[in-house]
Scaffold this motif. Structure first.
Motif, PDB file in Angstrom:
ATOM      1  N   LEU A 129       4.256   1.416 -11.593  1.00 21.21           N
ATOM      2  CA  LEU A 129       2.894   1.950 -11.633  1.00 21.21           C
ATOM      3  C   LEU A 129       2.970   3.394 -12.121  1.00 21.21           C
ATOM      4  O   LEU A 129       2.855   4.347 -11.340  1.00 21.21           O
TER       5      LEU A 129
ATOM      6  N   ARG B 243      10.573   5.182  -6.790  1.00 24.14           N
ATOM      7  CA  ARG B 243      10.331   4.356  -7.965  1.00 24.14           C
ATOM      8  C   ARG B 243      11.266   3.155  -7.961  1.00 24.14           C
ATOM      9  O   ARG B 243      12.328   3.175  -7.342  1.00 24.14           O
TER      10      ARG B 243
ATOM     11  N   GLU C  13       0.804  -1.219   0.000  1.00 22.38           N
ATOM     12  CA  GLU C  13       0.000   0.000   0.000  1.00 22.38           C
ATOM     13  C   GLU C  13       0.840   1.274   0.000  1.00 22.38           C
ATOM     14  O   GLU C  13       0.420   2.292  -0.561  1.00 22.38           O
ATOM     15  N   ARG C  14       2.001   1.249   0.631  1.00 21.53           N
ATOM     16  CA  ARG C  14       2.818   2.441   0.809  1.00 21.53           C
ATOM     17  C   ARG C  14       3.509   2.829  -0.502  1.00 21.53           C
ATOM     18  O   ARG C  14       4.330   2.082  -1.036  1.00 21.53           O
ATOM     19  N   LEU C  15       3.158   3.990  -1.050  1.00 23.06           N
ATOM     20  CA  LEU C  15       3.758   4.487  -2.282  1.00 23.06           C
ATOM     21  C   LEU C  15       4.904   5.427  -1.940  1.00 23.06           C
ATOM     22  O   LEU C  15       4.716   6.432  -1.231  1.00 23.06           O
ATOM     23  N   GLN C  16       6.071   5.098  -2.459  1.00 22.78           N
ATOM     24  CA  GLN C  16       7.247   5.920  -2.164  1.00 22.78           C
ATOM     25  C   GLN C  16       8.370   5.547  -3.125  1.00 22.78           C
ATOM     26  O   GLN C  16       8.722   4.376  -3.246  1.00 22.78           O
TER      27      GLN C  16
ATOM     28  N   ALA D 265       1.016   5.358 -13.535  1.00 25.76           N
ATOM     29  CA  ALA D 265      -0.148   6.215 -13.295  1.00 25.76           C
ATOM     30  C   ALA D 265      -0.206   6.728 -11.863  1.00 25.76           C
ATOM     31  O   ALA D 265      -0.983   7.635 -11.557  1.00 25.76           O
ATOM     32  N   LYS D 266       0.590   6.144 -10.986  1.00 27.27           N
ATOM     33  CA  LYS D 266       0.627   6.554  -9.584  1.00 27.27           C
ATOM     34  C   LYS D 266       1.786   7.526  -9.360  1.00 27.27           C
ATOM     35  O   LYS D 266       2.755   7.553 -10.131  1.00 27.27           O
ATOM     36  N   PRO D 267       1.700   8.307  -8.277  1.00 26.19           N
ATOM     37  CA  PRO D 267       2.795   9.256  -8.001  1.00 26.19           C
ATOM     38  C   PRO D 267       4.099   8.564  -7.621  1.00 26.19           C
ATOM     39  O   PRO D 267       5.174   9.162  -7.702  1.00 26.19           O
TER      40      PRO D 267
ATOM     41  N   ASP E 170       5.861   4.221  -6.793  1.00 23.44           N
ATOM     42  CA  ASP E 170       5.637   2.778  -6.732  1.00 23.44           C
ATOM     43  C   ASP E 170       5.480   2.332  -5.279  1.00 23.44           C
ATOM     44  O   ASP E 170       5.979   2.980  -4.351  1.00 23.44           O
ATOM     45  N   PRO E 171       4.795   1.191  -5.054  1.00 24.15           N
ATOM     46  CA  PRO E 171       4.772   0.651  -3.690  1.00 24.15           C
ATOM     47  C   PRO E 171       6.170   0.215  -3.277  1.00 24.15           C
ATOM     48  O   PRO E 171       6.964  -0.221  -4.115  1.00 24.15           O
TER      49      PRO E 171
END
Length: 596
Positions: free
Chosen positions: A333, A326, A321-324, A335-337, A339-340
Motif C-alpha cells: 500500500l 512494509r 487494520e494495523r499499519l506497521q 499510498a499509506k505510511p 502496510d497492514p
C-alpha cells in the motif's frame, strides 16, 4: 474490546454442504429440521449472541459474581439475569430436549452449533445453562418416571437450572475416594451430607431453584468407585408430586476467585443432611453420572472452538487494520505510511493456524453432535452401534484437542496484537484467560487421553477407530481418480495407515508393560486429532470444489487445507516419535532427581 460476529458462512458450509444435515435429519426422523428451519434457528441465535450476550462478556469479567457470606447468596453480573430471561423466553433451553417434557426435539447437531455461538459470545454466561443440559440427559436416561415428570419439565423450560456435583476437596478425578454420605431417612428419601467443590452454577440468582445431581455413598456401599450412587438434591425441597417446599439443607460456602470466567459462579457447596432422591440403581451412580459428563465433555470441547473462533476473527480484523512496517518484497500500500501487518509471513502463519484449527475443528465437533443423533435414532441396531462407537471414540478427542487448540489459537490471536494484546482494552487477554479453564474442567487433557487410549482403544478394541478409518478409506477410494485431490488423499491415506500401525504397536507393548498406556496416551490423542482434521480438510476441499460457492471461498478452503497438510499435519511425526520412545523416558528419572 473484542466483538463477536457469528461465522454463518462457514457454519452453513459445515452443516449443509459437508455434513448434508437436511437429508441426515430426514433419515433419523427429524422431519421438522428442514434447511429453512435450521437456518432460521441459526440466524436468530446469532442475533441473540451478537446483540445480547457478547456485550456482557466484558461486564462479567470486570464485575464477576458477588457472594454474600452471611446468606450464601450469589449475585450474577449486571445484565446476566435479563439475558437469561430472554434466553428462556426464546425457548433456547429446550431446543434439543424431548417434546414429551416440553422440549423442541431439534437434533443435537444443531444444539452443538448453537453452543458454539453462545460460548464464543460469552463463555462465563454460557456455563449457567450448560450443566442443565447434562442434568436433563442424566435424568432422562436414568431417572424414575416421577423424577422425569417433576424435574425435567422445569429444567427444560429453563425455570430451574442443574448442576453436577462430583469433586470434593480431597479428590478430583479419583471419585472412588469421595466421602459424601447418603443416609436413608424415609421411603425413597435420603439425607445427603458432605462438601463438593468447583461446582459450576452451584448458586446464583437466575432461577429460584437449582437441581443438584450429587454423587454420594450409601451406608452399605463397597469401597472405591463401585460404591458410588447418584442423588437428585434440589435447592428447594421438591415432593414426589412436584410440590415445591422450603429451603433444603444445601448452601454455597464460598465462590472461587479464578484466572478467568469471572462471571461464572464456581462454588463450594455444603450439604448438611439435605433431602435427596436416589437416581438409578444403588452403587451405579458413576454410570449415570457419565451420561451427564459425556454431554458436558462435548460441550466443553465446543467452548474451546467458540473462543478460538472469536479470537481469530478479532485478530484478523486487527491484522487488516494495523499499519506497521512494509512487506519484505516491497510496499503493498504505497499510498499509506506502512502496510497492514497481514502482509507479514509470521502473522499469516498465526492466523492460518487459527483458521485451519477452527474450521477443521468445527467439522469435527459438528460431526460428533450428529453422532449423538445417530446413536439414538439410527435406522437399525448396526447403524446405532457404529454411531455410538465412533461418538465414544471422538468425545475425548473433541474435548482434549479442541480445548488445547482453543488455548493455542487465543494465544496466537493475542500475539497478533503485539503489546496491545496483553492489555485489557482489546479483550484478547480475557479470551486467553477464559480459554485456560477448558483444558481442566470436565476432565483434564491427560484424563481425556487416558480415556481414549485405555478405554476407547484398548478396552473396547478400537471399535470407534475402525469406523473412522473406514470413513477415510471410503473417501479416498471415491476420489482415487480426482487429480485435484491427490495432494490430500495420498498423505491422508498414509497417515491413516500409520494411525492403525501405531495403535496396534501400543496395544502389543501395553500387554507386556501397562505403563505404555499412560506414556503414549497424550501423544496418541493428538496424533488422532490431527489425522481426523486432515480428513475433514480433504473432504472440505472436495465439497467446496463441487459447490456453487464463490471462487474466493473455494480458494480459501483449498489454500488453508494446503497450509494444514504442509505445516500442521507434520506435528504427527513429533507425536509418533514420542509414542515410540516408550515409558522409560518418563519413568527412569528417580523421584528425588526432580530436585537436582
Amino acid at each position: 474490546m473484542s466483538t463477536y460476529i457469528a461465522p454463518m458462512n462457514d457454519i452453513r458450509f459445515a452443516l449443509h454442504d459437508v455434513l448434508q444435515v437436511e437429508s441426515l435429519f430426514a433419515r433419523l426422523g427429524f422431519e421438522d429440521a428442514t434447511r429453512d428451519t435450521v437456518d432460521a434457528v441459526l440466524d436468530e441465535c446469532a442475533r441473540l449472541c451478537e446483540t445480547v450476550l457478547a456485550p456482557l462478556n466484558r461486564v462479567g469479567d470486570v464485575q464477576g459474581v458477588r457472594f454474600d457470606k452471611t446468606t450464601g447468596a450469589v449475585t450474577t453480573p449486571d445484565g446476566f439475569k435479563a439475558a437469561y430471561d430472554q434466553f428462556v423466553e426464546g425457548g433456547w433451553t429446550g431446543m434439543s430436549a424431548p417434546t414429551e417434557f416440553g422440549g423442541m426435539n431439534m437434533p443435537h447437531a444443531i444444539g452443538i452449533c448453537l453452543e458454539e455461538m453462545i460460548d464464543a459470545a460469552n463463555l462465563a454466561w454460557s456455563n449457567f445453562p450448560l450443566l442443565s443440559h447434562g442434568a436433563v440427559n442424566a435424568l432422562h436416561h436414568h431417572g424414575e418416571a416421577w423424577q422425569k415428570e417433576v424435574f425435567l419439565k422445569p429444567l427444560i423450560a429453563g425455570t430451574w437450572t442443574g448442576t453436577m456435583c462430583l469433586t470434593e476437596p480431597h479428590c478430583g478425578t479419583d471419585l472412588g475416594m469421595l466421602k459424601t454420605r447418603a443416609e436413608p431417612v424415609g421411603t425413597d428419601v435420603y439425607a445427603i451430607t458432605g462438601t463438593k467443590i468447583f461446582i459450576t452454577a452451584g448458586e446464583h440468582d437466575l432461577t429460584p431453584n437449582i437441581v443438584h445431581l450429587v454423587l454420594a455413598r450409601l451406608p452399605d456401599a463397597p469401597e472405591g468407585s463401585r460404591g458410588i450412587s447418584l442423588f437428585v438434591v434440589p435447592k428447594l425441597r421438591v415432593a414426589r408430586d412436584g410440590t415445591v417446599g422450603g429451603r433444603n439443607a444445601v448452601r454455597c460456602g464460598a465462590v472461587e476467585h479464578k484466572m478467568g470466567i469471572h462471571g461464572s459462579a464456581t462454588c463450594v457447596m455444603n450439604f448438611d443432611g439435605a433431602e435427596g432422591y436416589l437416581v438409578g440403581q444403588p452403587h451405579k451412580g458413576l454410570m449415570a453420572m457419565f451420561t451427564m459428563m459425556n454431554t458436558a465433555r462435548l460441550g466443553v470441547g465446543v467452548q474451546g472452538l467458540g473462543l478460538a473462533t472469536r479470537a481469530y476473527e478479532n485478530a484478523l480484523r486487527y491484522a487488516r487494520e494495523r499499519l506497521q512496517s512494509r512487506a519484505l518484497s516491497g510496499p503493498k500500500l504505497p499510498a499509506k505510511p506502512a502496510d497492514p501487518i497481514l502482509v507479514q509471513p509470521d502473522v499469516r502463519r498465526m492466523l492460518l493456524t487459527c483458521k485451519a484449527l477452527t474450521e477443521g475443528g468445527r467439522l469435527l465437533a459438528y460431526h460428533a453432535g450428529s453422532l449423538v443423533d445417530g446413536a439414538a435414532h439410527g435406522a437399525d441396531a448396526a447403524a446405532r452401534k457404529d454411531a455410538d462407537d465412533l461418538l465414544g471414540f471422538l468425545t475425548p478427542i473433541v474435548k482434549g484437542c479442541l480445548t488445547e487448540w482453543g488455548n493455542e489459537c487465543t494465544s496466537h490471536a493475542l500475539q497478533c496484537y503485539g503489546g496491545h494484546g496483553y492489555i485489557a482494552e482489546h479483550g484478547m487477554e480475557q479470551l486467553a484467560r477464559d480459554a485456560r479453564i477448558t483444558t481442566l474442567y470436565e476432565g483434564t487433557t491427560g484424563i481425556q487421553a487416558l480415556d481414549l487410549m485405555g478405554r476407547k482403544v484398548l478396552q473396547l478394541q478400537g471399535a470407534g477407530l475402525r469406523v473412522f478409518l473406514g470413513m477415510i478409506e471410503t473417501f479416498c477410494a471415491e476420489h482415487e481418480g480426482t487429480p485435484t485431490l491427490a495432494e490430500f488423499t495420498g498423505p491422508l491415506r498414509a497417515h491413516a495407515a500409520q494411525w492403525q500401525q501405531i495403535t496396534g504397536s501400543i496395544a502389543e507393548r501395553a500387554a507386556a508393560d501397562p505403563e505404555e498406556i499412560g506414556a503414549a496416551a497424550y501423544d496418541y490423542m493428538f496424533f488422532s486429532g490431527y489425522v481426523a482434521l486432515a480428513y475433514w480438510w480433504a473432504r472440505s476441499v472436495a465439497v467446496a470444489d463441487a459447490s456453487s460457492h464463490p471462487e474466493t471461498f473455494k480458494a480459501g478452503k483449498r489454500e488453508t487445507a494446503r497450509f494444514y497438510f504442509a505445516r500442521i499435519l507434520p506435528r504427527t511425526a513429533m507425536h509418533a516419535a514420542a509414542i515410540t520412545s516408550g515409558p522409560a523416558t518418563l519413568l527412569s528419572v528417580p523421584d528425588e532427581a526432580f530436585d537436582s
